[in-house]
Design a protein around this motif. Structure first.
Motif, mmCIF file in Angstrom:
data_model
loop_
_atom_site.group_PDB
_atom_site.id
_atom_site.type_symbol
_atom_site.label_atom_id
_atom_site.label_comp_id
_atom_site.label_asym_id
_atom_site.label_seq_id
_atom_site.Cartn_x
_atom_site.Cartn_y
_atom_site.Cartn_z
ATOM 1 N N GLU A 53 0.820 -1.221 0.000
ATOM 2 C CA GLU A 53 0.000 0.000 0.000
ATOM 3 C C GLU A 53 0.852 1.268 0.000
ATOM 4 O O GLU A 53 0.363 2.351 -0.300
ATOM 5 N N ASP A 54 2.159 1.132 0.338
ATOM 6 C CA ASP A 54 3.035 2.309 0.336
ATOM 7 C C ASP A 54 3.631 2.565 -1.046
ATOM 8 O O ASP A 54 4.292 3.574 -1.267
ATOM 9 N N LEU A 55 3.424 1.629 -1.964
ATOM 10 C CA LEU A 55 4.041 1.747 -3.285
ATOM 11 C C LEU A 55 3.012 2.224 -4.311
ATOM 12 O O LEU A 55 1.808 2.194 -4.049
ATOM 13 N N ARG A 56 3.484 2.616 -5.490
ATOM 14 C CA ARG A 56 2.580 3.127 -6.521
ATOM 15 C C ARG A 56 2.001 1.953 -7.323
ATOM 16 O O ARG A 56 2.128 1.900 -8.536
ATOM 17 N N ILE A 57 1.361 1.029 -6.598
ATOM 18 C CA ILE A 57 0.844 -0.174 -7.259
ATOM 19 C C ILE A 57 -0.548 0.080 -7.840
ATOM 20 O O ILE A 57 -0.867 -0.379 -8.938
ATOM 21 N N ALA A 58 -1.374 0.863 -7.120
ATOM 22 C CA ALA A 58 -2.704 1.186 -7.640
ATOM 23 C C ALA A 58 -2.556 1.911 -8.985
ATOM 24 O O ALA A 58 -3.286 1.620 -9.949
ATOM 25 N N GLU A 59 -1.614 2.843 -9.050
ATOM 26 C CA GLU A 59 -1.355 3.581 -10.284
ATOM 27 C C GLU A 59 -0.914 2.636 -11.401
ATOM 28 O O GLU A 59 -1.305 2.790 -12.567
ATOM 29 N N LEU A 60 -0.099 1.632 -11.018
ATOM 30 C CA LEU A 60 0.381 0.664 -12.001
ATOM 31 C C LEU A 60 -0.784 -0.132 -12.580
ATOM 32 O O LEU A 60 -0.918 -0.278 -13.806
ATOM 33 N N ILE A 61 -1.665 -0.586 -11.688
ATOM 34 C CA ILE A 61 -2.814 -1.379 -12.133
ATOM 35 C C ILE A 61 -3.696 -0.543 -13.053
ATOM 36 O O ILE A 61 -4.152 -1.006 -14.101
ATOM 37 N N GLY A 62 -3.908 0.724 -12.658
ATOM 38 C CA GLY A 62 -4.684 1.636 -13.491
ATOM 39 C C GLY A 62 -4.102 1.752 -14.889
ATOM 40 O O GLY A 62 -4.828 1.685 -15.890
ATOM 41 N N ARG A 63 -2.782 1.885 -14.954
ATOM 42 C CA ARG A 63 -2.150 2.042 -16.265
ATOM 43 C C ARG A 63 -2.291 0.791 -17.111
ATOM 44 O O ARG A 63 -2.496 0.872 -18.331
ATOM 45 N N ILE A 64 -2.158 -0.370 -16.456
ATOM 46 C CA ILE A 64 -2.246 -1.620 -17.226
ATOM 47 C C ILE A 64 -3.687 -1.842 -17.688
ATOM 48 O O ILE A 64 -3.925 -2.279 -18.822
ATOM 49 N N ARG A 65 -4.634 -1.453 -16.830
ATOM 50 C CA ARG A 65 -6.040 -1.631 -17.181
ATOM 51 C C ARG A 65 -6.399 -0.740 -18.383
ATOM 52 O O ARG A 65 -7.050 -1.173 -19.335
ATOM 53 N N ASP A 66 -5.938 0.511 -18.332
ATOM 54 C CA ASP A 66 -6.311 1.480 -19.361
ATOM 55 C C ASP A 66 -5.399 1.438 -20.579
ATOM 56 O O ASP A 66 -5.737 1.998 -21.623
ATOM 57 N N GLY A 67 -4.212 0.848 -20.431
ATOM 58 C CA GLY A 67 -3.250 0.902 -21.528
ATOM 59 C C GLY A 67 -3.370 -0.283 -22.462
ATOM 60 O O GLY A 67 -4.294 -1.095 -22.361
ATOM 61 N N HIS A 68 -2.445 -0.365 -23.372
ATOM 62 C CA HIS A 68 -2.456 -1.466 -24.327
ATOM 63 C C HIS A 68 -1.135 -2.192 -24.234
ATOM 64 O O HIS A 68 -0.473 -2.446 -25.227
ATOM 65 N N PHE A 69 -0.719 -2.476 -23.010
ATOM 66 C CA PHE A 69 0.565 -3.119 -22.817
ATOM 67 C C PHE A 69 0.464 -4.614 -23.090
ATOM 68 O O PHE A 69 -0.402 -5.295 -22.555
ATOM 69 N N ALA A 70 1.368 -5.105 -23.912
ATOM 70 C CA ALA A 70 1.408 -6.532 -24.197
ATOM 71 C C ALA A 70 2.332 -7.235 -23.220
ATOM 72 O O ALA A 70 2.203 -8.425 -22.972
ATOM 73 N N GLU A 71 3.286 -6.456 -22.664
ATOM 74 C CA GLU A 71 4.249 -7.053 -21.738
ATOM 75 C C GLU A 71 4.584 -6.077 -20.619
ATOM 76 O O GLU A 71 4.729 -4.873 -20.834
ATOM 77 N N VAL A 72 4.708 -6.642 -19.411
ATOM 78 C CA VAL A 72 5.169 -5.860 -18.258
ATOM 79 C C VAL A 72 6.455 -6.505 -17.769
ATOM 80 O O VAL A 72 6.475 -7.680 -17.413
ATOM 81 N N ILE A 73 7.544 -5.727 -17.802
ATOM 82 C CA ILE A 73 8.839 -6.240 -17.358
ATOM 83 C C ILE A 73 9.099 -5.772 -15.934
ATOM 84 O O ILE A 73 9.056 -4.575 -15.658
ATOM 85 N N LEU A 74 9.347 -6.724 -15.025
ATOM 86 C CA LEU A 74 9.657 -6.347 -13.646
ATOM 87 C C LEU A 74 11.173 -6.231 -13.513
ATOM 88 O O LEU A 74 11.891 -7.231 -13.615
ATOM 89 N N ALA A 75 11.671 -5.018 -13.325
ATOM 90 C CA ALA A 75 13.118 -4.790 -13.261
ATOM 91 C C ALA A 75 13.506 -4.369 -11.856
ATOM 92 O O ALA A 75 13.840 -3.214 -11.598
ATOM 93 N N PHE A 76 13.458 -5.348 -10.924
ATOM 94 C CA PHE A 76 13.787 -5.041 -9.530
ATOM 95 C C PHE A 76 15.177 -5.559 -9.206
ATOM 96 O O PHE A 76 15.746 -6.373 -9.930
ATOM 97 N N SER A 77 15.719 -5.091 -8.074
ATOM 98 C CA SER A 77 17.012 -5.609 -7.636
ATOM 99 C C SER A 77 16.874 -7.106 -7.333
ATOM 100 O O SER A 77 15.810 -7.590 -6.951
ATOM 101 N N ALA A 78 17.989 -7.802 -7.491
ATOM 102 C CA ALA A 78 17.990 -9.252 -7.267
ATOM 103 C C ALA A 78 18.231 -9.543 -5.790
ATOM 104 O O ALA A 78 19.161 -10.259 -5.429
ATOM 105 N N ASP A 79 17.400 -8.964 -4.924
ATOM 106 C CA ASP A 79 17.511 -9.258 -3.493
ATOM 107 C C ASP A 79 16.153 -9.733 -2.972
ATOM 108 O O ASP A 79 15.181 -9.810 -3.725
ATOM 109 N N VAL A 80 16.101 -10.018 -1.678
ATOM 110 C CA VAL A 80 14.880 -10.597 -1.111
ATOM 111 C C VAL A 80 13.681 -9.676 -1.331
ATOM 112 O O VAL A 80 12.603 -10.118 -1.721
#
Lengths: 203, 203
Positions: free
Chosen positions: B123-150
């Motif tokens: 809830e502290d992250l911009r996840i709601a905004e992300l979902i909104g963008r994916i819902r409204d956008g025409h993205f075929a792919e979402v790449i998760l580019a996070f650090s390789a840590d826990v």
């Protein structure tokens, strides 16, 4: 063209990169840190910079930092011993000596040390000012508090020669030896050499 | 009382000490460096700080830095691939990806990663905004580019679950393995494990 930071962020990174000890990576990290805090972080910082830049000047006498409002804490300070003058390389060397609590006399910053490699000769230092102060003052002792390196030694040797003209003034330098808390195993050979040479009688 | 710096210098040291990666010693050194240069160094620095603090804001869409004058270089940039969205932890992760030259799609900064130890939940992250963008956008792919840590893994796992609701969207993550130029002898066990696991057929 790949995306880059907006111009104001790049300008800030540029300014941060110029600071000593701050590389491009740190500059970027600090700029981002500031950006994420916005005005609340940048405004007081900018204000402090401007105040420091406009209000602080160098004391004409000792070379320490002084302000109109506060004067020079060294020259105008209360309870100073007017018979001793401690000569340092930089104004920043004054605070560590003060903090040691072992000295309450006056100071004179040379603004550097003699260093042929960096093209710094005696004429680039505040040596004329020093001679003027010793001539006009009533100093019984001048302590040379330079770094224990080649340039520091060269500066000390030069000053010893110059100051030989003042008969009544004792010229001393800081002791070299083991740093307190440092064991023999960590001391380099030259430090041990100096520590042996400068050994002190106990009885 | 021992001599101390005048107030404006102390105030500047205070500001510098707050910056990430700057300790008390560095803060003092930088302040002195600035003082010795005076207004010429402090004025443009203060100006850059104020400009960055007032002109730069966060893009509402992707979370990168934007200005009124330049807009958002990511969202408004020309030649962007509107079919791919790359999700990163911080806006600062965007530039390294851009510089790689391997990606010209859109970005979404979460402003952090899930980290129970630091009290950061979804809830502290911009996840709601992300979902909104994916819902409204025409993205075929979402790449998760996070650090390789826990924490990066936890954030990726959480998003994979959330994004399973979007049938037509492929979700990928960056490859883990040997860094280019890194020998086997310098790679830790987990990296080698990942490199083996993710091995790629050559023929």
């Amino acid at each position: 063209m790949p995306v880059d930071y907006p111009f104001p962020v790049k300008a800030l990174i540029q300014q941060l990169k110029r600071l000593p000890g701050i590389g491009p990576k740190s500059a970027e990290r600090i700029a981002i840190w500031l950006m994420q805090r916005g005005c609340e972080a940048t405004a007081p910082f900018a204000e402090a910079l401007n105040a420091a830049g406009t209000e602080v000047s160098e004391c004409d006498v000792c070379g320490f930092f002084a302000t109109e409002a506060e004067g020079c804490a060294v020259c105008d300070g209360p309870g100073r011993d007017h018979a001793v003058l401690c000569v340092v390389e930089q104004p920043t060397d004054i605070l560590p000596l003060e903090r040691s609590g072992a000295y309450r006399g006056h100071y004179h910053s040379l603004r550097g040390k003699i260093s042929p490699l960096e093209n710094v000769g005696p004429e680039d230092l505040r040596i004329a000012e020093l001679i003027g102060r010793i001539r006009d003052g009533h100093f019984a002792e001048v302590i040379l508090a330079f770094s224990a390196d080649v340039e520091g030694e060269a500066t000390a040797n030069y000053l010893v020669e110059i100051l030989s003209a003042f008969d009544g003034v004792r010229v001393t330098r800081l002791a070299h030896g083991l740093p307190v808390g440092g064991g023999l195993e960590n001391a380099d050979e030259l430090t041990l050499y100096r520590a042996l040479e400068g050994r002190v009688g106990l009885r």
